[in-house]
Design an enzyme around this catalytic site. Structure first.
Site, PDB file in Angstrom:
ATOM      1  N   ASN A   1       0.862  -1.188   0.000  1.00  0.00           N
ATOM      2  CA  ASN A   1       0.000   0.000   0.000  1.00  0.00           C
ATOM      3  C   ASN A   1       0.900   1.239   0.000  1.00  0.00           C
ATOM      4  OD1 ASN A   1       0.560   0.831   2.853  1.00  0.00           O
ATOM      5  ND2 ASN A   1      -0.248  -1.227   3.214  1.00  0.00           N
TER       6      ASN A   1
ATOM      7  N   ASP B   1      -3.559  -6.512   4.598  1.00  0.00           N
ATOM      8  CA  ASP B   1      -4.553  -7.413   5.204  1.00  0.00           C
ATOM      9  C   ASP B   1      -4.529  -8.806   4.606  1.00  0.00           C
ATOM     10  OD1 ASP B   1      -5.780  -5.705   7.110  1.00  0.00           O
ATOM     11  OD2 ASP B   1      -6.686  -4.592   5.458  1.00  0.00           O
TER      12      ASP B   1
ATOM     13  N   LYS C   1      10.925 -16.360 -10.150  1.00  0.00           N
ATOM     14  CA  LYS C   1      10.101 -15.313 -10.757  1.00  0.00           C
ATOM     15  C   LYS C   1       9.042 -15.962 -11.653  1.00  0.00           C
ATOM     16  CE  LYS C   1      10.449 -11.366 -13.768  1.00  0.00           C
ATOM     17  NZ  LYS C   1      11.250 -10.759 -14.802  1.00  0.00           N
TER      18      LYS C   1
ATOM     19  N   PRO D   1      -2.094 -12.005   9.942  1.00  0.00           N
ATOM     20  CA  PRO D   1      -2.506 -11.897  11.350  1.00  0.00           C
ATOM     21  C   PRO D   1      -2.882 -10.449  11.670  1.00  0.00           C
ATOM     22  CG  PRO D   1      -0.120 -12.149  11.174  1.00  0.00           C
ATOM     23  CD  PRO D   1      -0.676 -12.348   9.793  1.00  0.00           C
TER      24      PRO D   1
ATOM     25  N   ILE E   1      -2.335  -7.989  13.971  1.00  0.00           N
ATOM     26  CA  ILE E   1      -1.351  -7.826  15.057  1.00  0.00           C
ATOM     27  C   ILE E   1      -1.961  -7.060  16.218  1.00  0.00           C
ATOM     28  CG2 ILE E   1       0.959  -6.955  15.604  1.00  0.00           C
ATOM     29  CD1 ILE E   1       1.448  -6.916  12.501  1.00  0.00           C
TER      30      ILE E   1
ATOM     31  N   PHE F   1      -4.665   2.843  14.551  1.00  0.00           N
ATOM     32  CA  PHE F   1      -4.950   3.861  13.538  1.00  0.00           C
ATOM     33  C   PHE F   1      -6.062   3.328  12.635  1.00  0.00           C
ATOM     34  CE2 PHE F   1      -2.003   7.505  13.124  1.00  0.00           C
ATOM     35  CZ  PHE F   1      -1.308   7.314  14.302  1.00  0.00           C
TER      36      PHE F   1
ATOM     37  N   LYS G   1     -13.680  -0.197  15.137  1.00  0.00           N
ATOM     38  CA  LYS G   1     -12.369  -0.857  15.279  1.00  0.00           C
ATOM     39  C   LYS G   1     -11.857  -0.753  16.718  1.00  0.00           C
ATOM     40  CE  LYS G   1     -11.103  -0.414  10.494  1.00  0.00           C
ATOM     41  NZ  LYS G   1     -10.340   0.205   9.431  1.00  0.00           N
TER      42      LYS G   1
ATOM     43  N   LYS H   1     -11.435  -4.331  18.520  1.00  0.00           N
ATOM     44  CA  LYS H   1     -10.055  -4.742  18.795  1.00  0.00           C
ATOM     45  C   LYS H   1      -9.662  -4.493  20.252  1.00  0.00           C
ATOM     46  CE  LYS H   1      -8.561  -3.953  14.051  1.00  0.00           C
ATOM     47  NZ  LYS H   1      -7.411  -4.090  13.168  1.00  0.00           N
TER      48      LYS H   1
HETATM   49  N1  CTP Z   1      -3.514  -3.730  11.789  1.00  0.00           N
HETATM   50  C1  CTP Z   1      -2.794  -4.774  12.340  1.00  0.00           C
HETATM   51  N2  CTP Z   1      -2.686  -5.946  11.665  1.00  0.00           N
HETATM   52  C2  CTP Z   1      -3.270  -6.100  10.471  1.00  0.00           C
HETATM   53  C3  CTP Z   1      -4.019  -5.043   9.910  1.00  0.00           C
HETATM   54  C4  CTP Z   1      -4.097  -3.865  10.598  1.00  0.00           C
HETATM   55  O1  CTP Z   1      -2.255  -4.628  13.424  1.00  0.00           O
HETATM   56  N3  CTP Z   1      -3.149  -7.254   9.824  1.00  0.00           N
HETATM   57  C5  CTP Z   1      -3.627  -2.480  12.565  1.00  0.00           C
HETATM   58  C6  CTP Z   1      -3.119  -1.253  11.853  1.00  0.00           C
HETATM   59  O2  CTP Z   1      -1.762  -1.005  12.171  1.00  0.00           O
HETATM   60  C7  CTP Z   1      -4.021  -0.142  12.390  1.00  0.00           C
HETATM   61  C8  CTP Z   1      -5.330  -0.864  12.611  1.00  0.00           C
HETATM   62  O3  CTP Z   1      -5.018  -2.248  12.749  1.00  0.00           O
HETATM   63  O4  CTP Z   1      -3.589   0.332  13.643  1.00  0.00           O
HETATM   64  C9  CTP Z   1      -6.251  -0.719  11.435  1.00  0.00           C
HETATM   65  O5  CTP Z   1      -7.359  -1.498  11.637  1.00  0.00           O
HETATM   66  P1  CTP Z   1      -7.952  -2.442  10.482  1.00  0.00           P
HETATM   67  O6  CTP Z   1      -9.354  -2.769  10.841  1.00  0.00           O
HETATM   68  O7  CTP Z   1      -7.124  -3.620  10.268  1.00  0.00           O
HETATM   69  O8  CTP Z   1      -7.887  -1.476   9.294  1.00  0.00           O
HETATM   70  P2  CTP Z   1      -7.880  -1.861   7.837  1.00  0.00           P
HETATM   71  O9  CTP Z   1      -6.760  -2.775   7.502  1.00  0.00           O
HETATM   72  O10 CTP Z   1      -7.949  -0.591   7.067  1.00  0.00           O
HETATM   73  O11 CTP Z   1      -9.244  -2.696   7.804  1.00  0.00           O
HETATM   74  P3  CTP Z   1     -10.484  -2.535   6.817  1.00  0.00           P
HETATM   75  O12 CTP Z   1      -9.885  -2.830   5.504  1.00  0.00           O
HETATM   76  O13 CTP Z   1     -11.425  -3.565   7.299  1.00  0.00           O
HETATM   77  O14 CTP Z   1     -10.974  -1.154   6.995  1.00  0.00           O
END
Ligand code: CTP
Length: 399
Positions: free
Chosen positions: A211, A278, A288, A304, A306, A323, A337, A341
């Protein structure tokens, strides 16, 4: 706003070649909003004229303990009381020895004894002098003293054409350390773990899923936490940013690496600013993958979560902040969230606009506390937003 804004800083200039760099320091301190007064040793005057510092600080410069007109202007005891921070830069080997011994044989060393403010020594000298056991012993003693800090010199090419430790660090490093010295108890003794940047999930050695996160917010948060007195570990995905001063940096690539790195730390505060991918490919090819005209539909699996895992584990940090970068219903999604979480707080921001979450230099955020209390901050440069978030985290409702 810098922690130096509105603060009274006394700069003691020692007699080394780096004395000319102290002029730049005065400008940087004033730019940060500090009021600066300068005291010079007799040997510093051999390198730079007091008039330079007078013009830059807007105040008369102290050079002599027995100057009746300076004493009338602001006496040495009054100056020692006036200072909220004493910065000795550059600090010579001789000045270190005199400070260590508690001598009061000139204006600066007398002030060092009379002040109750924190003192930040910034030694700069020839490499062999710095390495000399006598100098190192003095450093150890000064570092052990209450309210006394030593910013170790940088390595590099020195005026004496030797290469090694001895250079006065850049003004931004001195200022960050000065802020840390002024931070008082805010995050002192706390271990703050910050994650930053994107993660990369590789399909093969040349292709990955990621991203546009630049890591700027996470790096600024790490720098701000360090300035607030914390011990900081920055777990960083791939970015092109320089390591923030004072922070331990653990570099990772994938979400799974980031999870392992965060789990290995015992944090008092965890701030997950990273944009963790994600999804990750189910299979990673060692070779490759050759392109073909057929559509490619690789199987992906969830990485995961985290933040969620750590916030709900028995080893949970006492303060866990997430965030949320959203495109719609920013606050609603962030609150969901925060609750699902089990976080203590969440920083919500929009992906869109000039202050969007990814890559921009400025940011507008909404800080939401568990229980619902929330406030908006910005638009401001990410550095200021990061300082604000750290103040919020350090505030009494979290600790
Ligand atoms: N985060 C994490 N582990 C992941 C994905 C996200 O720890 N695999 C943390 C990010 O660092 C951030 C927060 O979770 O602090 C974001 O929440 P999340 O719901 O995972 O956001 P998005 O990935 O944007 O989810 P969505 O696509 O459902 O909006």
């Amino acid at each position: 706003m810098s922690r130096l804004d509105g603060r009274r800083v006394l700069l003691g200039v020692g007699g080394g070649i780096a004395a000319y760099k102290a002029a730049e320091l005065v400008r940087a301190l004033r730019r940060a909003g500090a009021e600066v007064r300068v005291v010079m040793t007799a040997s510093a005057e051999e390198f730079v004229q007091p008039l330079t510092f007078q013009a830059l600080s807007g105040h008369r410069v102290g050079t002599d303990l027995f100057d009746p007109s300076f004493e009338e202007d602001i006496g040495h005891i009054e100056l020692a009381r006036w200072a909220e921070l004493v910065l000795v830069a550059p600090c010579t080997a001789n000045l270190l020895a005199r400070a260590r011994a508690g001598m009061a044989d000139d204006l600066l060393t007398t002030i060092l004894l009379a002040t109750t403010a924190p003192v930040l020594f910034c030694p700069a000298m020839n490499t062999q002098m710095w390495k000399h056991p006598a100098v190192q012993e003095n450093i150890v003693v000064l570092e052990r003293r209450p309210r006394s800090l030593v910013l170790h010199p940088d390595e590099g090419e020195l005026a004496c054409r030797e290469t090694g430790p001895g250079r006065l660090p850049d003004p931004d490093v001195v200022l960050a350390t000065a802020e840390r010295a002024l931070a008082g108890g805010q995050l002192r003794g706390k271990h703050v773990v910050v994650t930053a940047g994107p993660t990369r999930e590789f399909f093969d050695p040349v292709r990955f899923l990621s991203n546009p996160s630049s890591g700027k917010m996470g790096y600024s948060l790490a720098a701000a936490a360090w300035s607030a007195g914390a011990d900081v570990t920055l777990v960083s995905g791939p970015t092109s940013l320089p390591a923030p001063w004072g922070c331990r940096v653990v570099r990772v690539v994938s979400a799974s690496d980031m999870r392992d790195a965060v789990l290995a730390e015992r944090a008092d505060v965890l701030i997950m600013a990273a944009a963790v991918a994600d999804y990750t490919p189910v299979e990673r090819s060692e070779h490759k993958r050759k392109k073909s005209d057929a559509p490619w539909d690789p199987a992906l699996t969830r990485t995961p979560d985290i933040l969620s895992e750590l916030a709900q584990s028995p080893r949970r940090a006492p303060v866990v902040i997430g965030f949320a970068a959203e495109t719609d219903d920013i606050i609603g999604n962030a609150v969901r969230k925060l609750e699902s979480k089990r976080l203590d707080g969440i920083v919500a921001n929009s992906v869109y606009g000039p202050t969007g979450a990814f890559g921009s230099d400025a940011s507008t955020v909404t800080l939401i506390r568990r229980g619902g209390h929330r406030h908006e901050f910005g638009p401001h440069p990410k550095r200021e937003v990061a300082e604000h978030i750290i103040e919020w985290v350090a505030s009494s409702d979290f600790q």
